[in-house]
Structure formats: structure tokens, C-alpha cells
Design a protein around this motif. Structure first.
Motif, PDB file in Angstrom:
ATOM      1  N   ASN A 165      50.103  56.506  16.005  1.00  0.00           N
ATOM      2  CA  ASN A 165      50.693  57.731  14.963  1.00  0.00           C
ATOM      3  C   ASN A 165      50.939  59.284  15.814  1.00  0.00           C
ATOM      4  N   THR A 166      50.569  59.342  16.821  1.00  0.00           N
ATOM      5  CA  THR A 166      50.129  60.383  17.853  1.00  0.00           C
ATOM      6  C   THR A 166      51.340  60.021  19.039  1.00  0.00           C
ATOM      7  N   ILE A 167      51.546  59.205  19.491  1.00  0.00           N
ATOM      8  CA  ILE A 167      52.421  58.519  20.268  1.00  0.00           C
ATOM      9  C   ILE A 167      54.051  58.358  19.566  1.00  0.00           C
ATOM     10  N   ASP A 168      53.790  57.956  18.834  1.00  0.00           N
ATOM     11  CA  ASP A 168      55.087  57.993  16.959  1.00  0.00           C
ATOM     12  C   ASP A 168      55.415  59.275  17.161  1.00  0.00           C
ATOM     13  N   PHE A 169      54.458  60.388  17.281  1.00  0.00           N
ATOM     14  CA  PHE A 169      54.724  61.609  16.635  1.00  0.00           C
ATOM     15  C   PHE A 169      55.388  62.953  17.817  1.00  0.00           C
ATOM     16  N   ASP A 227      55.141  44.691  10.358  1.00  0.00           N
ATOM     17  CA  ASP A 227      55.978  44.063   9.628  1.00  0.00           C
ATOM     18  C   ASP A 227      56.547  45.701   9.073  1.00  0.00           C
ATOM     19  N   ASN A 228      56.998  45.256   7.837  1.00  0.00           N
ATOM     20  CA  ASN A 228      58.069  46.651   7.255  1.00  0.00           C
ATOM     21  C   ASN A 228      57.453  48.128   7.054  1.00  0.00           C
ATOM     22  N   ARG A 229      55.730  47.629   6.629  1.00  0.00           N
ATOM     23  CA  ARG A 229      55.493  48.537   6.328  1.00  0.00           C
ATOM     24  C   ARG A 229      55.155  49.768   7.927  1.00  0.00           C
ATOM     25  N   SER A 230      54.282  48.836   8.807  1.00  0.00           N
ATOM     26  CA  SER A 230      53.989  49.488  10.057  1.00  0.00           C
ATOM     27  C   SER A 230      55.253  49.794  10.440  1.00  0.00           C
ATOM     28  N   VAL A 231      56.748  49.498  10.621  1.00  0.00           N
ATOM     29  CA  VAL A 231      57.867  49.571  10.784  1.00  0.00           C
ATOM     30  C   VAL A 231      58.959  51.686  10.445  1.00  0.00           C
TER      31      VAL A 231
END
Length: 180
Positions: free
Chosen positions: A100-104, A15-19
Motif C-alpha cells: 500500500n505504501t509503495i502504491d501510494f 485478482d480484481n480486488r487487489s488490482v
């Protein structure tokens, strides 16, 4: 680098929030890594070392090493092998908040890949910054981080723009080969 992030997001658009959250966390990884670079350069300057930007591209060994890394990365994109996260990293470090860690760390990875290529564009500005007080170095790197993360921030503000990208399918495999 942005295209790699887009491919990751397209695989699991929720969803937009997770993106929005994913792109903001990646942006924070980029900005944090630039601030870390600034602190490192300030420390080196404090110790009396002469610092420069893009000097490594004059070293044949560095160029061979980077060429090897990029070749391996391209072979991975062509599908000759997959690079998976070692089990000890997956079990220990990434356990507490995997996504979150992977995104960071994607932000760190983006900085690692893209920063050396910026030498022709920002070399003059950084050379000037290195002659200034530490706060000017910090601000210069902060704004470089903001500049590099601006496409990610834009997508996080307007995640609906991801809808103009076609749905996942065979085109992604061809696009991956094109990137390779």
C-alpha cells in the motif's frame, strides 16, 4: 507513467480486488500530492511570493538537471543498472504496509514526473487560479489531481480491462526498452 504502473501490475496480478485497491491507492497518492502542491502555493501566496507554473523550464540549470534525471531513468529501463530501495527505507518506513505504501508513493512519483510537463496545457488555468482566493487554488489542484488519476480510477472500476493486455513475457522487456 500509467505504463509503468501497468507493468508493475502485470508482474503480480492476483485478482480484481487487489488490482482495484492498488490503483485506488495510487490515485489517492496523486490527488494527495496535488492537494499538497495547492497548500504549498497558497502558503507562498500568503507570504507574498509571486507563483507561477512551468517557469522552471526557462532555467538552463533546471533543464540540465531534468535531462540528467531522465537519462538515468532511461538507462535504468535499458537494464544498465537497477535502482533499489535503500535498506533503511525498506526496513523502517515501508515495513508497516509495504504494498500500500509503495502504491501510494507511486502516485507521488507519477505527479513528480508528469506535473512539470503539464505547463503548456494547464499554465493558463493555473495562472488564473493563482490570482483567485485560496479555495479556488485548492479546487483547481484537486480537479487536476482527479484528472491525472482518472485512468487509474477507470482501471480500478473496470479491472477486467487489464485482461486485454497480453500475459507477461518477453514483450514486456521489449516494451521496457521502448519506454527507455
Amino acid at each position: 507513467i500509467l505504463s509503468i504502473k501497468l507493468l508493475t501490475v502485470l508482474k503480480n496480478i492476483e485478482d480484481n480486488r487487489s488490482v482495484r485497491k492498488s490503483f485506488l491507492i495510487t490515485s489517492s497518492g496523486i490527488i494527495f500530492s496535488f492537494i499538497l502542491l495547492a497548500i504549498m502555493f497558497i502558503f507562498l501566496k500568503y507570504l507574498g511570493y509571486s507563483v507561477g507554473w512551468g517557469i522552471q523550464f526557462q532555467q538552463p540549470l533546471f533543464l540540465m538537471f531534468i535531462s540528467l534525471i531522465l537519462t538515468i531513468f532511461s538507462l535504468n529501463l535499458f537494464g544498465y543498472f537497477e535502482i533499489s530501495v535503500p535498506k533503511f527505507l525498506n526496513a523502517n518506513i515501508l515495513k508497516f504496509n509495504n504494498k500500500n505504501t509503495i502504491d501510494f508513493f507511486n502516485g507521488f512519483f507519477a505527479t513528480l514526473l508528469a506535473t512539470p510537463c503539464s505547463a503548456p496545457f494547464v499554465g493558463t488555468a493555473l495562472t488564473f487560479a493563482f490570482t483567485q482566493p485560496p479555495i479556488a487554488i485548492l479546487y483547481t489542484f484537486l480537479f487536476m489531481g482527479l484528472g491525472m488519476s482518472s485512468p487509474y480510477i477507470f482501471i480500478s472500476i473496470f479491472p477486467s480491462y487489464l485482461k486485454i493486455i497480453p500475459k507477461a513475457g518477453m514483450w514486456m522487456i521489449y516494451f521496457k526498452y521502448f519506454l527507455g
